[in-house]
Design an enzyme around this catalytic site. Structure first.
Site, PDB file in Angstrom:
ATOM      1  N   ASP A  46       0.837  -1.213   0.000  1.00 30.20           N
ATOM      2  CA  ASP A  46       0.000   0.000   0.000  1.00 30.20           C
ATOM      3  C   ASP A  46       0.870   1.260   0.000  1.00 30.20           C
ATOM      4  O   ASP A  46       0.359   2.376  -0.097  1.00 30.20           O
ATOM      5  CB  ASP A  46      -1.001   0.002   1.169  1.00 30.20           C
ATOM      6  CG  ASP A  46      -0.331  -0.016   2.532  1.00 30.20           C
ATOM      7  OD1 ASP A  46       0.900  -0.203   2.612  1.00 30.20           O
ATOM      8  OD2 ASP A  46      -1.056   0.163   3.536  1.00 30.20           O
ATOM      9  N   SER A  47       2.196   1.082   0.045  1.00 28.63           N
ATOM     10  CA  SER A  47       3.105   2.208  -0.182  1.00 28.63           C
ATOM     11  C   SER A  47       2.840   2.844  -1.543  1.00 28.63           C
ATOM     12  O   SER A  47       3.271   3.966  -1.798  1.00 28.63           O
ATOM     13  CB  SER A  47       4.565   1.746  -0.098  1.00 28.63           C
ATOM     14  OG  SER A  47       4.779   0.636  -0.934  1.00 28.63           O
ATOM     15  N   ASP A  85      -1.165  -6.109  -0.207  1.00 32.98           N
ATOM     16  CA  ASP A  85      -1.439  -5.484   1.090  1.00 32.98           C
ATOM     17  C   ASP A  85      -2.931  -5.238   1.276  1.00 32.98           C
ATOM     18  O   ASP A  85      -3.620  -4.811   0.344  1.00 32.98           O
ATOM     19  CB  ASP A  85      -0.758  -4.105   1.138  1.00 32.98           C
ATOM     20  CG  ASP A  85       0.495  -4.114   1.994  1.00 32.98           C
ATOM     21  OD1 ASP A  85       0.734  -5.105   2.712  1.00 32.98           O
ATOM     22  OD2 ASP A  85       1.240  -3.120   1.935  1.00 32.98           O
ATOM     23  N   LYS A 115      -1.160  -9.317   2.973  1.00 31.37           N
ATOM     24  CA  LYS A 115      -0.342  -8.875   4.105  1.00 31.37           C
ATOM     25  C   LYS A 115      -1.148  -7.866   4.894  1.00 31.37           C
ATOM     26  O   LYS A 115      -1.877  -7.058   4.314  1.00 31.37           O
ATOM     27  CB  LYS A 115       0.971  -8.252   3.614  1.00 31.37           C
ATOM     28  CG  LYS A 115       1.795  -7.619   4.748  1.00 31.37           C
ATOM     29  CD  LYS A 115       3.223  -7.277   4.327  1.00 31.37           C
ATOM     30  CE  LYS A 115       3.369  -5.951   3.630  1.00 31.37           C
ATOM     31  NZ  LYS A 115       2.934  -4.780   4.418  1.00 31.37           N
ATOM     32  N   GLU A 117      -0.940  -5.297   8.667  1.00 30.92           N
ATOM     33  CA  GLU A 117      -0.102  -4.756   9.739  1.00 30.92           C
ATOM     34  C   GLU A 117      -0.761  -4.990  11.096  1.00 30.92           C
ATOM     35  O   GLU A 117      -1.987  -4.963  11.205  1.00 30.92           O
ATOM     36  CB  GLU A 117       0.077  -3.237   9.545  1.00 30.92           C
ATOM     37  CG  GLU A 117       0.845  -2.885   8.289  1.00 30.92           C
ATOM     38  CD  GLU A 117       0.961  -1.371   8.083  1.00 30.92           C
ATOM     39  OE1 GLU A 117       0.665  -0.595   9.017  1.00 30.92           O
ATOM     40  OE2 GLU A 117       1.343  -0.974   6.972  1.00 30.92           O
ATOM     41  N   GLU A 184       9.773  -4.274  10.043  1.00 24.18           N
ATOM     42  CA  GLU A 184      10.153  -2.970   9.477  1.00 24.18           C
ATOM     43  C   GLU A 184      10.691  -2.042  10.561  1.00 24.18           C
ATOM     44  O   GLU A 184      10.099  -1.912  11.652  1.00 24.18           O
ATOM     45  CB  GLU A 184       8.945  -2.306   8.787  1.00 24.18           C
ATOM     46  CG  GLU A 184       9.312  -0.929   8.226  1.00 24.18           C
ATOM     47  CD  GLU A 184       8.339  -0.358   7.208  1.00 24.18           C
ATOM     48  OE1 GLU A 184       7.346  -1.047   6.850  1.00 24.18           O
ATOM     49  OE2 GLU A 184       8.572   0.777   6.766  1.00 24.18           O
TER      50      GLU A 184
HETATM   51  O1  KIV Z   1       3.580  -1.094   1.597  1.00 31.28           O
HETATM   52  C1  KIV Z   1       4.699  -1.599   1.410  1.00 31.28           C
HETATM   53  O2  KIV Z   1       5.316  -1.425   0.357  1.00 31.28           O
HETATM   54  C2  KIV Z   1       5.260  -2.412   2.474  1.00 31.28           C
HETATM   55  C3  KIV Z   1       6.682  -2.862   2.373  1.00 31.28           C
HETATM   56  C4  KIV Z   1       7.641  -1.772   2.192  1.00 31.28           C
HETATM   57  C5  KIV Z   1       7.060  -3.795   3.444  1.00 31.28           C
HETATM   58  O3  KIV Z   1       4.583  -2.720   3.388  1.00 31.28           O
END
Ligand code: KIV
Length: 278
Positions: A46-47, A85, A115, A117, A184
């Site tokens: 989600d970055s 994510d 994924k 958090e 992280e």
């Molecule tokens: O959102 C993302 O790109 C991430 C990674 C950098 C681990 O969670």
């Protein structure tokens, strides 16, 4: 159906202590095609909210955005395990809601896992998902979706209490069924301690080489996203510089009437030039 050569979830688990896992983010088809040649895992992180959309944090990223980018990456790769994510507010309210959204992501994108958090407080949710066929990669330490609670993007585990809590989080998430865990922004001794305490692989970002694998945002790694370069990023190329130079040269040639040249033009109706660009 996934291509036969795609790395599977058991395949990722079996790499613990055997061979380091190479993970990069990918958000688009061209990046996925190139990175698929070297990455074990393509993470549709989600970055992308910050890297592609210029947002200040990941909080504004939606399920629709993750699905659209997840589809592009899964479609454009054949080797890497694609993990998507879960965006902010799509999984925290209840395990049932998390299941609905994770299932929507997996069915729409054809990714292999999601994924999310969170520490021990997400253990019930991870158990709920993994018992129902949704593999989950966990993510602890610096959690970008908690940016306001953390008071910024700051490395975590500063006190002994924090270190003990993060280690307890990692153990609880493994017990709940996570197949791997992103660490992280934590100090090296803590990453080492967690990696040796768990039987699932740890994937580090800003967490030292003590982890079972590494992940970087591809745009950071390749020098394309240069607004802010965190300490833990190594830039292996200067794509921003390359793009800037290419665009400058293009602009100069357009202004000088040098582009397009004869070779880029359809000149006579009878010549039947190929339809595809050269
Ligand atoms: O959102 C993302 O790109 C991430 C990674 C950098 C681990 O969670």
């Amino acid at each position: 159906m996934n291509p036969p050569d795609r790395l599977t979830i058991p395949g990722i688990r079996s790499r613990k202590g055997a061979e380091k896992l190479v993970c990069l983010t990918a958000y688009t088809a061209p990046f996925a095609r190139i990175l698929d040649e070297v990455a074990d895992i393509l993470l549709v992180g989600d970055s992308l909210g910050m890297v592609l959309y210029g947002m200040e944090s990941t909080l504004g990223v939606t399920l629709e955005m993750m699905i659209a980018h997840g589809k592009a990456v899964a479609r454009s790769s054949v080797r890497a395990c694609v993990i998507v994510d879960m965006p902010f507010a799509s999984y925290q309210a209840s395990p049932e809601e998390a299941y609905r959204h994770a299932a929507q992501i997996m069915a729409a994108t054809n990714c292999s896992a999601v994924k999310l958090e969170g520490g021990e407080e997400m253990a019930d949710t991870i158990q709920f998902l993994s018992k129902r066929g949704i593999p989950v990669m966990a993510h602890i330490g610096l959690m970008p979706q908690h940016v306001h609670q953390m008071g910024g993007f700051r490395y975590q585990g500063r006190t002994d209490d924090d270190k003990a809590r993060i280690l307890a989080d990692a153990k609880a998430l493994e017990k709940a069924g996570a197949f791997a865990i992103v660490l992280e922004g934590i100090v090296e001794p803590l990453a080492r301690q967690i990696t040796s305490a768990l039987t699932i692989p740890t994937i580090g970002i800003g967490a030292s080489a003590a982890c079972d694998g590494q992940v970087l945002v591809a745009e950071d790694m390749a020098g394309l996203f240069s607004d802010y370069v965190p300490k833990f990023v190594k830039r292996y190329a200067d794509l921003a510089g390359e793009l800037r130079n290419a665009a400058k040269q293009y602009a100069e040639e357009v202004k000088a009437g040098q582009f397009p040249g004869k070779e880029h033009c359809f000149i006579t109706a009878t010549a039947k030039p190929p339809l595809k660009a050269q």
